[in-house]
Design a protein around this motif. Structure first.
Motif, PDB file in Angstrom:
ATOM      1  N   THR A   1      19.077  53.043 -28.037  1.00 24.07           N
ATOM      2  CA  THR A   1      18.081  51.990 -28.666  1.00 24.07           C
ATOM      3  C   THR A   1      17.954  51.253 -27.453  1.00 24.07           C
ATOM      4  N   GLY A   2      16.357  49.869 -27.308  1.00 23.84           N
ATOM      5  CA  GLY A   2      16.789  49.282 -26.716  1.00 23.84           C
ATOM      6  C   GLY A   2      16.546  47.688 -27.350  1.00 23.84           C
ATOM      7  N   SER A   3      15.683  46.679 -26.937  1.00 24.25           N
ATOM      8  CA  SER A   3      16.024  45.351 -27.594  1.00 24.25           C
ATOM      9  C   SER A   3      14.822  44.536 -28.410  1.00 24.25           C
ATOM     10  N   ARG A   4      15.180  43.248 -28.229  1.00 23.25           N
ATOM     11  CA  ARG A   4      14.441  43.227 -29.596  1.00 23.25           C
ATOM     12  C   ARG A   4      13.686  41.778 -29.223  1.00 23.25           C
ATOM     13  N   LEU A   5      12.671  41.073 -28.435  1.00 27.91           N
ATOM     14  CA  LEU A   5      12.363  39.658 -28.611  1.00 27.91           C
ATOM     15  C   LEU A   5      11.961  39.353 -29.504  1.00 27.91           C
ATOM     16  N   HIS A   6      12.317  37.816 -29.929  1.00 31.25           N
ATOM     17  CA  HIS A   6      11.887  37.258 -31.527  1.00 31.25           C
ATOM     18  C   HIS A   6      10.988  36.029 -31.199  1.00 31.25           C
ATOM     19  N   PHE A   7       8.961  36.292 -31.127  1.00 33.23           N
ATOM     20  CA  PHE A   7       8.491  35.171 -31.116  1.00 33.23           C
ATOM     21  C   PHE A   7       9.086  33.965 -31.614  1.00 33.23           C
ATOM     22  N   GLY A   8       9.668  34.011 -33.071  1.00 30.30           N
ATOM     23  CA  GLY A   8       9.749  32.819 -34.295  1.00 30.30           C
ATOM     24  C   GLY A   8       9.093  33.339 -35.167  1.00 30.30           C
ATOM     25  N   LEU A   9       9.748  33.143 -36.487  1.00 29.96           N
ATOM     26  CA  LEU A   9       9.356  33.249 -37.681  1.00 29.96           C
ATOM     27  C   LEU A   9       8.132  32.304 -38.133  1.00 29.96           C
ATOM     28  N   LEU A  10       7.442  33.199 -39.222  1.00 25.45           N
ATOM     29  CA  LEU A  10       6.352  32.258 -39.679  1.00 25.45           C
ATOM     30  C   LEU A  10       6.795  31.193 -40.859  1.00 25.45           C
ATOM     31  N   GLU A  11       8.119  31.594 -41.521  1.00 25.06           N
ATOM     32  CA  GLU A  11       7.996  30.794 -43.315  1.00 25.06           C
ATOM     33  C   GLU A  11       9.377  30.856 -43.487  1.00 25.06           C
ATOM     34  N   LEU A  12       9.851  29.252 -43.159  1.00 23.49           N
ATOM     35  CA  LEU A  12      11.898  29.858 -43.822  1.00 23.49           C
ATOM     36  C   LEU A  12      12.151  28.576 -45.453  1.00 23.49           C
ATOM     37  N   ALA A  13      11.156  28.561 -46.042  1.00 27.59           N
ATOM     38  CA  ALA A  13      11.297  27.794 -47.448  1.00 27.59           C
ATOM     39  C   ALA A  13      11.394  28.802 -48.161  1.00 27.59           C
ATOM     40  N   PRO A  14      12.272  28.920 -49.460  1.00 26.44           N
ATOM     41  CA  PRO A  14      12.243  29.591 -50.479  1.00 26.44           C
ATOM     42  C   PRO A  14      10.416  29.963 -51.096  1.00 26.44           C
ATOM     43  N   GLY A  15      10.520  30.643 -52.020  1.00 21.21           N
ATOM     44  CA  GLY A  15       8.403  30.798 -53.075  1.00 21.21           C
ATOM     45  C   GLY A  15       7.973  30.680 -52.343  1.00 21.21           C
ATOM     46  N   GLN A  16       7.886  31.036 -50.975  1.00 18.11           N
ATOM     47  CA  GLN A  16       6.733  30.877 -49.695  1.00 18.11           C
ATOM     48  C   GLN A  16       6.181  32.100 -49.423  1.00 18.11           C
ATOM     49  N   PRO A  17       4.664  32.350 -49.257  1.00 13.93           N
ATOM     50  CA  PRO A  17       4.058  34.092 -47.834  1.00 13.93           C
ATOM     51  C   PRO A  17       4.966  33.806 -47.683  1.00 13.93           C
ATOM     52  N   MET A  18       5.361  34.715 -46.791  1.00 11.88           N
ATOM     53  CA  MET A  18       5.595  35.602 -45.742  1.00 11.88           C
ATOM     54  C   MET A  18       6.891  35.038 -45.315  1.00 11.88           C
ATOM     55  N   ARG A  19       7.954  34.185 -46.195  1.00  7.33           N
ATOM     56  CA  ARG A  19       8.690  33.776 -45.926  1.00  7.33           C
ATOM     57  C   ARG A  19       9.889  35.346 -45.155  1.00  7.33           C
ATOM     58  N   PHE A  20       9.899  34.067 -43.977  1.00  7.73           N
ATOM     59  CA  PHE A  20      11.363  35.305 -42.981  1.00  7.73           C
ATOM     60  C   PHE A  20      10.030  36.198 -41.988  1.00  7.73           C
ATOM     61  N   GLY A  21       8.712  36.437 -41.993  1.00  6.92           N
ATOM     62  CA  GLY A  21       7.719  37.262 -41.612  1.00  6.92           C
ATOM     63  C   GLY A  21       8.046  36.003 -40.195  1.00  6.92           C
ATOM     64  N   GLY A  22       7.469  36.814 -39.166  1.00  5.54           N
ATOM     65  CA  GLY A  22       7.410  36.367 -37.388  1.00  5.54           C
ATOM     66  C   GLY A  22       7.078  37.471 -37.098  1.00  5.54           C
ATOM     67  N   LEU A  23       6.598  37.403 -35.424  1.00  3.23           N
ATOM     68  CA  LEU A  23       6.386  37.934 -34.516  1.00  3.23           C
ATOM     69  C   LEU A  23       7.158  38.799 -33.087  1.00  3.23           C
ATOM     70  N   GLY A  24       7.731  39.572 -33.100  1.00  2.00           N
ATOM     71  CA  GLY A  24       8.583  40.146 -32.151  1.00  2.00           C
ATOM     72  C   GLY A  24       7.804  41.036 -31.297  1.00  2.00           C
ATOM     73  N   LEU A  25       8.572  41.552 -29.978  1.00  6.28           N
ATOM     74  CA  LEU A  25       8.267  42.624 -29.293  1.00  6.28           C
ATOM     75  C   LEU A  25       9.278  43.789 -28.568  1.00  6.28           C
TER      76      LEU A  25
END
Length: 324
Positions: free
Chosen positions: A6-30
């Motif tokens: 395997t490789g490894s993962r960089l996480h640049f940050g989540l888009l949303e944390l609030a329950p019921g909101q669009p894109m909850r736990f979405g985010g950008l990574g490499l």
């Protein structure tokens, strides 16, 4: 024997944390080619471990057995495959080691037990027990690249909705890992995210635009400055979102100092991966990365601060059958 790398993962940050909101736990990574795990699997557990295998920690052994037990419950098969760790990815450093390990174990057990011949992401989600929040590491395990995870609503099964693109092949990532050991994991992490998610992220829409723009610029020959500028905006917005939970833009004094040094040395799009302590920054070429890494070695407070030049992954994890 089966070998999974395997490789490894960089996480640049989540888009949303609030329950019921669009894109909850979405985010950008490499995904990065290295560092990563190298695991070997063989069905005869009566033999000694591979002589090249590392002595693994109690935590790593427990994580392997957790996946084995989960798969036993899921499939009804008693999976007695021997799992040896030939190279380990450091845990709790912001590089997604837990997800890469669990997913590699799930894949290895499935292939050696002939439960599958080709990995499918939904199976890996169920068998690894990972992806309850971010799906970047799981998707990246299969595909590599720069990944935009579009998140998911509250539901029993985590469907991974993501896309990935390859970064320009000349660009490099320099990692700085300070000697800081404050890990944000387990129940503490879950409670912190729950607290931070009491209010929807007012910057979610802008961050999503930035993430999509980053994907558009990721492979452009002359796009390095624009890409890193857009990514810096995204990373800074993510830092603001998590600021109330970590006492500022970065998780600890050492991480903040590492960010300062990275920028001073000339890295672009500098930030903290996940909860840290690993800090990343981008260089336009291998030569630039080497010059910056040398400067960082001079600037760092002590030699326990690790500095590493990495290549963005253009594909996912690999596996092959090898002779004993």
């Amino acid at each position: 024997m089966l070998e999974v790398v395997t490789g490894s993962r960089l996480h640049f940050g989540l888009l949303e944390l609030a329950p019921g909101q669009p894109m909850r736990f979405g985010g950008l990574g490499l995904m990065l080619d290295e560092p990563g795990w190298v695991l070997r699997f063989r069905n005869d557990r009566s033999k000694q471990s591979n002589p090249n295998a590392d002595e693994i920690s109690v935590e790593i052994a427990a994580r392997i057995e957790t996946v084995r037990e989960l798969m036993r419950q899921q499939t009804g098969h008693d999976l007695k495959t021997q799992v040896d760790v030939l190279r380990a990815l450091p845990m709790h450093t912001g590089l997604g080691a837990g997800t890469q390990l669990a997913t590699a174990v799930a894949l290895g057990l499935s292939l050696t037990s002939r439960l599958t011949t080709e990995p499918k992401i939904d199976d890996l989600v169920q068998n690894s027990g990972r992806g309850k929040r971010s799906g970047i590491g799981l998707y990246g395990f299969l595909h590599g690249g720069l990944i935009l995870d579009q998140g998911h609503p509250q539901e029993a099964f985590r469907a991974i909705r993501a896309i990935s693109v390859k970064l320009h092949r000349d660009w490099r990532v320099v990692l700085i890992t300070p000697d800081q050991v404050d890990a944000v994991t387990g129940g503490y992490e879950a409670n912190l995210i729950e607290r931070l998610g009491q209010t929807p992220n007012s910057s979610r829409g802008r961050m999503f635009e930035l993430a999509n723009r980053a994907l558009e610029l990721a492979s452009h020959e002359s796009g390095f400055d624009d890409f890193t500028g857009v990514l810096q905006e995204y990373v800074d917005a993510a830092g603001e979102l998590f600021s109330p939970g970590q006492g500022g833009m970065y998780n600890g004094e050492s991480v903040g100092r590492a960010v300062e040094l990275a920028k001073e040395a000339g890295l672009r799009a500098v930030g903290q991966s996940s909860w840290g302590p690993t800090v990343f920054g981008f260089a336009k070429s291998q030569m630039d990365a080497e010059q910056i890494a040398a400067k960082l070695a001079e600037l760092r407070p002590n030699e326990r601060w690790q500095i590493r030049i990495c290549t963005p992954a253009r594909q996912g994890a690999s596996w092959r059958w090898v002779e004993e």
